[in-house]
Design an enzyme around this catalytic site. Structure first.
Site, PDB file in Angstrom:
ATOM      1  N   ALA A  75       0.920  -0.931  -0.222  1.00  0.00           N
ATOM      2  CA  ALA A  75       0.273   0.060   0.007  1.00  0.00           C
ATOM      3  C   ALA A  75       0.913   1.154   0.108  1.00  0.00           C
ATOM      4  O   ALA A  75       2.179   1.235   0.290  1.00  0.00           O
ATOM      5  CB  ALA A  75      -0.978   0.144   1.128  1.00  0.00           C
ATOM      6  N   GLY A 124      -0.397  -5.032  -0.186  1.00  0.00           N
ATOM      7  CA  GLY A 124      -1.669  -5.033  -0.889  1.00  0.00           C
ATOM      8  C   GLY A 124      -1.211  -5.808  -2.150  1.00  0.00           C
ATOM      9  O   GLY A 124      -2.195  -6.410  -2.991  1.00  0.00           O
ATOM     10  N   GLU A 127      -1.904  -9.315  -1.871  1.00  0.00           N
ATOM     11  CA  GLU A 127      -3.381  -9.450  -1.714  1.00  0.00           C
ATOM     12  C   GLU A 127      -4.183  -9.324  -2.941  1.00  0.00           C
ATOM     13  O   GLU A 127      -5.074 -10.171  -3.316  1.00  0.00           O
ATOM     14  CB  GLU A 127      -3.900  -8.285  -0.827  1.00  0.00           C
ATOM     15  CG  GLU A 127      -3.484  -8.582   0.752  1.00  0.00           C
ATOM     16  CD  GLU A 127      -4.094  -7.423   1.576  1.00  0.00           C
ATOM     17  OE1 GLU A 127      -3.583  -6.172   1.574  1.00  0.00           O
ATOM     18  OE2 GLU A 127      -5.011  -7.771   2.560  1.00  0.00           O
ATOM     19  N   GLU A 150       2.583  -5.826   6.657  1.00  0.00           N
ATOM     20  CA  GLU A 150       1.796  -4.897   7.363  1.00  0.00           C
ATOM     21  C   GLU A 150       2.108  -4.834   8.947  1.00  0.00           C
ATOM     22  O   GLU A 150       2.153  -3.678   9.551  1.00  0.00           O
ATOM     23  CB  GLU A 150       0.435  -5.134   7.114  1.00  0.00           C
ATOM     24  CG  GLU A 150       0.008  -4.842   5.723  1.00  0.00           C
ATOM     25  CD  GLU A 150       0.049  -6.003   4.799  1.00  0.00           C
ATOM     26  OE1 GLU A 150       0.731  -7.000   5.048  1.00  0.00           O
ATOM     27  OE2 GLU A 150      -0.352  -5.839   3.671  1.00  0.00           O
TER      28      GLU A 150
END
Ligand code: NAI
Length: 731
Positions: A75, A124, A127, A150
Site C-alpha cells: 500500500a 496489498g 493481496e 503490514e
C-alpha cells in the site's frame, strides 16, 4: 465504484486486449519508481475489472506490472499514514474488498484471471495477486519476493489477505508470514502453493497469457497450475498440518500456541499481531465472510492507532533519510571506489564485509599481524557465504567478490584509496598514530573516518594534517545487521566529505544520520544517563532482573543490565567517565561501576558480569555481584517507577542533544534511537514519544524525580519550552 468508465482514460494501468480476447492490465503508477496501491490506482483497477465484467470480447485477464523490477510493493504508506479517521479507512478499504471480490468472481465465473509476478509482491500487492485465480511468478530469487509486512507498520493485511493467505497455504504458515512480516522467495512460494508456477522473467507475460488462454472454458476447480505445488501440498508433513487445522481442537491448540509465542515477543505492546490472530481465527471458525468483516474492522481500528502512527512514521523518516544528502549546502559527493579499513576485529571485519556485499567496492584491510588480517578476511568470507546459503548470490559471484577484499600488515595498497575507515582499539593515542601513518601514504584528497564509539572526532582530527578530511563513521554491532550509521562532523569537516560518507553509507545499506561532534555524539550520549541510573537503582537495592524485565516490558529488545554485560562493563565505565568530564556532576557515574571493574567484571566477554555465563551462554543473575556492590537486593520498587525513571532520563538527554545542536532534527533523533539503540519502535523514538506523552507531563515527572533523587533529573530547557508553548517536536 461501480461505473464502467472507458479504459482508455486510465492513468496508472496500461490496458490492452489481444485479438483472441486475452486482456492484459499492467499496473504502472505514474510518477513513482515502484508500484504501490492507493485510491488512485484502485480507481483505475476497478475500471479494468468493470470492463472485463461487461465486455464479452474479453475471455481472460492477465494482471502484471509495468515497472521493470517490481509487481506491487504494497500500500502507499504516505496515504495510509495520512488516514486519521477509522470511518474513512473502513469505507476506502471496503471498496478495495469489493474490487478484489469482483476480480475473484471473474475467475470463478468463467474468465480466468492470472497474476504475472516479477519483483516485490508485498502487502496489498500480494493481496491483489491472491485475488487472482492463478499466480505465475518469475524464478528470480533475488528480485521476486512475497510477503505481508503490514504487521511491521502496526496494521494487518486489510484487502482480504488475512482470509486468502490461510486458504492458499494453510493457517500455520499464513500466521507465520503475517505475524513476522517476513518475505519469501519464489522457490518457497511455489513449495507452499502460494504461486502455481515459476518461469524466467523474460517469458513471464507470455506464459501467463498462455495459462489464461488454456484455462478458458475449464471449470475453476480444475484450473490449477504446477504439479510441483500440488506435490508439496500432498506431502505427509503438509497433510499433517492440514489435519491439525481442519479439526477444531487442533486449531485451538495452534492458535493458543501462536498467541503464547506472540505475547512472549510483543509483551502486549503491539496490537497488530493479536488482531491478526483474532481475525484469522474468526475466518476459520465463522466463515470467510465473517473473516473479511473482522479484517476490515480491525484494519480501520489499527490504522489510526498510536502504534501504527509511530511505526509508519519511522518508515517514512527512513525513506526521507534515503533522499537526504546529510548537508545543508550543495557540495557533491566524490566517487568511492576503494576503501581502506584499519583493524580487522569485530567492527573492522563487519565494515569490510558490507563494503564487499553491499557497496561493492574494493577493500584493503590493514592489521597488526597476519592473524589479524586473517580474522578480518574470514569475517568477510563468512558474510559472503551466508549470502550464498540464502541464495542471494551464486558461488561464482561470491568468489569474484572475495577477490575484491585483500589485506596486509603494512600500508601497501593504500596509495589509491578514496576513504579510510579506522576501527582499531578505542584509544586516542593509537588512533592518532594510525591516522598519521596512513596520511603519509594515502592521496591528499582521501577521507579519514573513525569508527570510535566515544572519542570526540575533534580530538582525533586535532592530530591530522588535513582535519577537513576527518569525520566519524559510527557503526553498530553486528555491522552487517544493524541498520544505522551515525556520521559525526566537526566544525572543520568539509561538506563534500560529509556528502561522500553519507552517500557511501547508503551504498552500504545503512540508514544514515549526520550529527555534530560532541562527547558520545548522539547515540552513545543518550545511553549515558540511562546506564548510570541502572547503577543508582542497583545501589538502592533494586534487583537486577526487575530492572531488566521492566525495560523489556517497556519495549526495549534487551534490558539495560544485560546490555551493559554485552557492551562490556569496562567499556561502559570508560564512556561514562568521558561523559562526566564533559557534562559534570549530572553525568557522574555511581560508585558501583568502579567497584565492578575493580572486581574484574567486564561482562559477557570475560564471563564475569551481572549475569553468569557458561560456554558463551547467558544464565541467571550472578548474585555475588550484590556483595561486590555492598547491597542487599531486596528493595521492591514499583515496576512503573523503574520504567519512568529510566525512560525519562533517556528522552530528556535526547532533547538536550537537539537543544545543543548535536542533532540536526528531531527526526534524526527518533531514527537514531530506534535503529541504533533499539528504542521501542511502537513508541516512534524519543521525540515522537514525548509528543504523545506530553512535554508538560514529562517535565512534571522529571521535576518530581529531581526532588527525590537529585539534579540529574533536571528537565532540559528545550523540553520546558515545549511544555510551556505546547508545540510538538514532530509536526
Ligand atoms: P576489536 O578489538 O574487535 O578490534 C580491534 C582491532 O584493531 C584488533 O583486531 C587489533 O588487532 C586491531 N589493531 C590494533 N592496533 C592496530 C593498528 N595499529 N593497525 C591495524 N589494526 C590494529 O575492537 P572492535 O570492537 O572492533 O572496536 C574497534 C573500534 O570500534 C573501537 O574504536 C570501538 O570503540 C569502536 N566501536 C565498537 C563497537 C562495538 O560494539 N564493539 C560499536 C561501535 C564502535
Amino acid at each position: 465504484m461501480t461505473a464502467t468508465l472507458p479504459t482508455s482514460d486510465l492513468t496508472h494501468v496500461r490496458f490492452d486486449v489481444s485479438a483472441d480476447g486475452i486482456a492484459t492490465a499492467l499496473i504502472d503508477r505514474q510518477g513513482e519508481r515502484m508500484n504501490t496501491l492507493g485510491p488512485d490506482v484502485m480507481i483505475d483497477f476497478e475500471r479494468v475489472v468493470a470492463r472485463c465484467e461487461s465486455d464479452d470480447a474479453i475471455k481472460a485477464l492477465v494482471v502484471g506490472s509495468g515497472k521493470p523490477g517490481s509487481f506491487v510493493a504494497g500500500a502507499d504508506i504516505r496515504w495510509l499514514h495520512s488516514l486519521e479517521d477509522a470511518g474513512e479507512a473502513l469505507s476506502l478499504l471496503s471498496e478495495a474488498h469489493q474490487v478484489f471480490a469482483r476480480l475473484e468472481a471473474l475467475h470463478t465465473s468463467g474468465k480466468p484471471v492470472v497474476a504475472a509476478i516479477h519483483g516485490a509482491c508485498l502487502g496489498g500487492g500480494l493481496e491483489l495477486a491472491m485475488a487472482c485465480g492463478m499466480r505465475i511468478a518469475s524464478d528470480d530469487e533475488k528480485a521476486t519476493q512475497f510477503g505481508q509486512p503490514e504487521v511491521k507498520l502496526g496494521v494487518l493485511p486489510g484487502a482480504g489477505g488475512t482470509q486468502r493467505l490461510p486458504r492458499l497455504i494453510g493457517i500455520a504458515r499464513a500466521l507465520d508470514l503475517m505475524m513476522t512480516g517476513r518475505s519469501i522467495r519464489p522457490r518457497s512460494a511455489l513449495k507452499m502453493g502460494l504461486v502455481d508456477e515459476t518461469c524466467p522473467k523474460e517469458v513471464l507475460l507470455d506464459i501467463a497469457a498462455r495459462r489464461a488462454r488454456d484455462a478458458i472454458g475449464q471449470p475453476a476447480s480444475e484450473r490449477h497450475g504446477a504439479f510441483d505445488a500440488l506435490k508439496t501440498w500432498l506431502s505427509p508433513k503438509h497433510l499433517q498440518e492440514l489435519a491439525l487445522e481442519e479439526n477444531p481442537l487442533g486449531r485451538r491448540v495452534l492458535f493458543s500456541k501462536a498467541e503464547e509465542q506472540m505475547l512472549e515477543t510483543t509483551k502486549g505492546n503491539y496490537p497488530a499481531p493479536k488482531a491478526i490472530l483474532d481475525v484469522v481465527r474468526t475466518g476459520a471458525e465463522d466463515g470467510t465472510e465473517a473473516g473479511y468483516a473482522a479484517e476490515l474492522a480491525a484494519f480501520a481500528r489499527l490504522v489510526v492507532s498510536p502504534e501504527a502512527d509511530a511505526l509508519m512514521g519511522i518508515f517514512l523518516d527512513g525513506q526521507a533519510l534515503k533522499k537526504d544528502s546529510g548537508i545543508d549546502g550543495d557540495a557533491s559527493p566524490h566517487e568511492v571506489e576503494k576503501v581502506g579499513v584499519l583493524g580487522g576485529g569485530l567492527m573492522g571485519g563487519g565494515i569490510a564485509a558490507i563494503n564487499t556485499t553491499k557497496a561493492g567496492v574494493r577493500t584493503r584491510i590493514k592489521e597488526v599481524d597476519a592473524a589479524g588480517v586473517q580474522r578480518g578476511l574470514s569475517y568477510v568470507g563468512k558474510t559472503v557465504a551466508g549470502q550464498v546459503k540464502k541464495r542471494r548470490m551464486s558461488s561464482r559471484d561470491a568468489a569474484k567478490l572475495m577477490q575484491r577484499v585483500t589485506g596486509s600488515t603494512d600500508y601497501r595498497g593504500f596509495g589509491d584509496i578514496d576513504l579510510v575507515i579506522e576501527a582499531v582499539f578505542e584509544d586516542l593515542d593509537l588512533k592518532h598514530s594510525v591516522m598519521q601513518d596512513v596520511e603519509g601514504v594515502i592521496r591528499p584528497d582521501a577521507i579519514f573516518a573513525s569508527n570510535t564509539s566515544s572519542i570526540p572526532i575533534t580530538q582525533i582530527a586535532a592530530a591530522s594534517s588535513r582535519p577537513e578530511h576527518v569525520i566519524g563513521m559510527h557503526y553498530f554491532s553486528p555491522v552487517e545487521k544493524m541498520p544505522l550509521l551515525e556520521i559525526i562532523v566537526t566544525d572543520q569537516t568539509a561538506p563534500w566529505v560529509t556528502a561522500t560518507c553519507v552517500e557511501f553509507g547508503k551504498r552500504q545499506g545503512k540508514t544514515v544520520i549526520v550529527v555534530n561532534d560532541g562527547p558520545g555524539f548522539y547515540t552513545t550520549r543518550i545511553l549515558g544517563p540511562y546506564m548510570n541510573e541502572v547503577g543508582f537503582l542497583l545501589t538502592e537495592g533494586v534487583r537486577i532482573e526487575d530492572i531488566d524485565s521492566a525495560m523489556v516490558d517497556w519495549g526495549f529488545p534487551v534490558g539495560p543490565v544485560t546490555l551493559m554485560d554485552e557492551v562490556g562493563i569496562d567499556v561502559g565505565a570508560k564512556i561514562v567517565t568521558i561523559m562526566q568530564q564533559a557534562f559534570g556532576e549530572r553525568m557522574a557515574p555511581p560508585e558501583s561501576f568502579a567497584l565492578l571493574t575493580a572486581d574484574d567484571r567486564a561482562g559477557r566477554k570475560n564471563g564475569r558480569g551481572f549475569y553468569k555465563y557458561a560456554e558463551g551462554k547467558k544464565g541467571d543473575v550472578d548474585r555475588s555481584v550484590y556483595e561486590v556492590l555492598g547491597v542487599t537486593a531486596s528493595k521492591s520498587v514499583d515496576t512503573q517507577e523503574i520504567k519512568d525513571r529510566l525512560s525519562a532520563l533517556f528522552v530528556n538527554e535526547a532533547v538536550r542533544c537537539l537543544e545543543e545542536g548535536i542533532l540536526r532534527s528531531a527526526r534524526d533523533g527518533d531514527i537514531g534511537a530506534v535503529y541504533g539503540l533499539g528504542f521501542p519502535p511502537f513508541r516512534g523514538g524519543p521525540f515522537t514519544y514525548i509528543d504523545r506523552y506530553g512535554a508538560a507531563r514529562l517535565v512534571e515527572l522529571l521535576e518530581g524525580f529531581a526532588v527525590r533523587f537529585g539534579d540529574r533529573y533536571a528537565p532540559a530547557d528545550l523540553l520546558k519550552t515545549h511544555a510551556a508553548d505546547g508545540d510538538p517536536f514532530r509536526s
